[in-house]
Motif scaffolding. Structure first.
Motif, PDB file in Angstrom:
ATOM      1  N   SER A   1       0.848  -1.188   0.000  1.00  0.00           N
ATOM      2  CA  SER A   1       0.000   0.000   0.000  1.00  0.00           C
ATOM      3  C   SER A   1       0.882   1.236   0.000  1.00  0.00           C
ATOM      4  O   SER A   1       2.028   1.208   0.453  1.00  0.00           O
TER       5      SER A   1
ATOM      6  N   GLY B   1      -6.419   1.314   5.713  1.00  0.00           N
ATOM      7  CA  GLY B   1      -6.270   1.022   4.293  1.00  0.00           C
ATOM      8  C   GLY B   1      -5.284  -0.096   4.039  1.00  0.00           C
ATOM      9  O   GLY B   1      -5.491  -0.943   3.157  1.00  0.00           O
TER      10      GLY B   1
ATOM     11  N   LYS C   1      -6.858  -3.371   4.691  1.00  0.00           N
ATOM     12  CA  LYS C   1      -7.866  -3.664   3.662  1.00  0.00           C
ATOM     13  C   LYS C   1      -7.232  -3.897   2.290  1.00  0.00           C
ATOM     14  O   LYS C   1      -7.929  -4.049   1.292  1.00  0.00           O
ATOM     15  N   HIS C   2      -5.903  -3.909   2.257  1.00  0.00           N
ATOM     16  CA  HIS C   2      -5.139  -4.161   1.021  1.00  0.00           C
ATOM     17  C   HIS C   2      -5.382  -3.091  -0.039  1.00  0.00           C
ATOM     18  O   HIS C   2      -5.334  -3.382  -1.234  1.00  0.00           O
ATOM     19  N   GLN C   3      -5.656  -1.869   0.392  1.00  0.00           N
ATOM     20  CA  GLN C   3      -5.795  -0.776  -0.568  1.00  0.00           C
ATOM     21  C   GLN C   3      -4.412  -0.401  -1.093  1.00  0.00           C
ATOM     22  O   GLN C   3      -3.487  -0.192  -0.311  1.00  0.00           O
TER      23      GLN C   3
ATOM     24  N   ILE D   1      -3.778   5.118  -1.180  1.00  0.00           N
ATOM     25  CA  ILE D   1      -4.623   5.694  -0.139  1.00  0.00           C
ATOM     26  C   ILE D   1      -4.410   7.205  -0.113  1.00  0.00           C
ATOM     27  O   ILE D   1      -3.280   7.667   0.083  1.00  0.00           O
TER      28      ILE D   1
END
Length: 257
Positions: free
Chosen positions: A177, A219, A222-224, A227
């Motif tokens: 991320s 984030g 949540k594997h975003q 961000i």
């Protein structure tokens, strides 16, 4: 036992990330230049949360900074499952204002040491059931910023590197991320020697380190991949995509001139 390793962890966003992870019961390894500030941060965290905290004071602008961090972890048998490359700083003003050494040192901290830490720790991270790399870039990653030209370029690099690495690791246990915060209430502006015009503009949209850290950690889990915290920063990123580059660069030059 596994640990979250955070660079630039003695203050600002890095410290806020450490506190956020400690609140989620993660053991911590903190890295920064100042041993005194690191000790204060470690004591603060252990007084609030029942987690193990260790720290290393080292200069990440040195060519072997990443290797020193990795060797320290290996010597203490620390297994890292979260790597947060937060350490970084800016130099405000025209490019030629600074010496070659000053510019190269900033590039070392903002880019090269981050890449080296990713490369050194990646084999260890891949042995974990789930692991994370979180790189800290900036909203400056979305456009050229006259007056912060080299700093912005280092953040473009980190965002691009993070996105590419995530694709390469998509079939592994490691997620990547990258958070791109805008103006945040830290000492970044003071160290960068940002002028009064830019400071006044930033004060109107400053986010707290705690809020940025919360969004970043959420984030990451949540594997975003990318961000951008805060509505204003999201709008600025959209504007950077929509508007002609010369207009954005002219505005930035007015702020940082």
């Amino acid at each position: 036992m596994t640990y979250a390793l955070i660079t630039g962890a003695s203050k600002g966003i890095g410290k806020a990330m450490a506190l956020e992870l400690a609140s989620k019961n993660h053991q911590l390894l903190l890295v920064a230049r100042s041993a005194d500030l690191l000790k204060l941060t470690a004591d603060e965290i252990t007084s609030q949360y029942n987690v193990k905290v260790d720290y290393l004071a080292t200069d990440l602008s040195s060519s072997n900074g990443a290797q020193v961090v990795y060797d320290w972890c290996i010597s203490k048998n620390y297994t890292v499952d979260i790597l947060i490359n937060n350490a970084g700083y800016g130099l405000s003003g025209w490019f030629e204002k600074y010496s070659l050494e000053e510019n190269l040192n900033m590039m070392q901290v903002n880019m090269t040491t981050c890449v080296a830490l990713c490369q050194l720790f990646l084999p260890m991270l891949k042995t974990q059931k789930q692991a994370h790399i979180l790189n800290v870039a900036s909203s400056a990653a979305y456009q050229a910023v006259p007056g912060l030209s080299l700093y912005a370029a280092t953040k473009v690099f980190m965002l691009s590197f993070s996105r590419g690495l995530q694709h390469e690791l998509k079939d592994s246990s490691v997620s990547v991320s990258c958070i791109c915060p805008g103006p945040t209430d830290t000492d970044f502006a003071m160290r960068a020697k940002v002028g009064p015009t830019a400071l006044k503009a930033a004060d109107k949209v400053n986010m707290t380190p705690q809020k940025v850290a919360q969004i970043a950690i959420d984030g990451m889990f949540k594997h975003q991949v990318e961000i951008v915290p805060g509505v204003i920063n999201k709008l600025n990123v959209f504007a950077a995509w929509l508007l002609p580059k010369f207009i954005l660069e002219k505005v930035a030059m007015g702020l940082y001139k």
